[in-house]
Design an enzyme around this catalytic site. Sequence first.
Site, PDB file in Angstrom:
ATOM      1  CD  GLU A 148     -18.446  14.821 -17.391  1.00 17.40           C
ATOM      2  OE1 GLU A 148     -17.444  14.450 -16.761  1.00 17.40           O
ATOM      3  OE2 GLU A 148     -19.441  15.339 -16.838  1.00 17.40           O
ATOM      4  N   GLY A 189     -14.076  15.316 -14.915  1.00 15.69           N
ATOM      5  CA  GLY A 189     -13.074  14.411 -14.360  1.00 15.69           C
ATOM      6  C   GLY A 189     -12.518  14.882 -13.035  1.00 15.69           C
ATOM      7  CB  ALA A 238     -11.054  15.288 -18.962  1.00 14.01           C
ATOM      8  CD  GLU A 294     -16.151  11.422 -14.051  1.00 13.93           C
ATOM      9  OE1 GLU A 294     -16.947  10.565 -14.472  1.00 13.93           O
ATOM     10  OE2 GLU A 294     -15.323  12.004 -14.790  1.00 13.93           O
TER      11      GLU A 294
END
Length: 260
Positions: A135, A112, A66, A115
């Site tokens: 993360e 992300g 992200a 994910e």
Amino acid sequence: MTFENLLVESNNHIATITVNRPSKLNALNTETIKELHTALKSANNDVEIKVIILTGSGEKAFVAGADISEFSSYSVKEGKKLSSQGHEILFNYLANLSTPVIAAINGFALGGGLELAMSAHFRIASDNAKMGLPEVSLGVIPGYGGTQRLPQLVGKGRAMELILTGGMIDANQALNYGLVNHVTTQEELLPLAQKIAEKILKNSTVAVASAIRAVNANYKDGVNGFAIEIEEFGNSFGTADFKEGTSAFLEKRTAKFPGK
């Protein structure tokens, strides 16, 4: 349809959606998440598109994570909203899409990015791919489904190790874990994705969508997956595709599914 951060092309009933932010290693920002939703929705609604391939531009990254600069100063309330909206418009939306999505992981798939790949219906990877959920090294946890989908795919113990160490695994280890279905060279990654997609194209789109719903039902709280399978199986008998498929089998010919 023109996008700022995506490239979209269609050929032979296959839509290829490429995250295209090479200067940011294709990192997901809010705008890219919105664009992905729009592109996926458009492809899913297009009766000519039967399979979607999702990948990243360049040779370094699928999606490297992200865009941290966007949310580094967020409050608790803003953080919860970021996660919930991401689930709604992209990650859960993708997982429940009726058109099958193949993630072609062509490099780093971190945070992300992993994910996003895990939200696809299945994954293949190039041999230079690296995957992880780092993360916790930033003082946060995976917020786009990582804590839920990774254990489903690789088991609780392996998922715990990956998430708590914030480490990465390579493509072959991901294959061994069951996180990806196939590993190939960078050059052969998209051709392999297209080859698999072409096998899916031969089948009933109605049955494929029904199978996705039935498989996904097993991973939803309070839902009896067997009951959904029975329902979807029974519904198949009322479709034109079932009539064509069974007739073609009995007549020893190739089925021409109407998609109804």
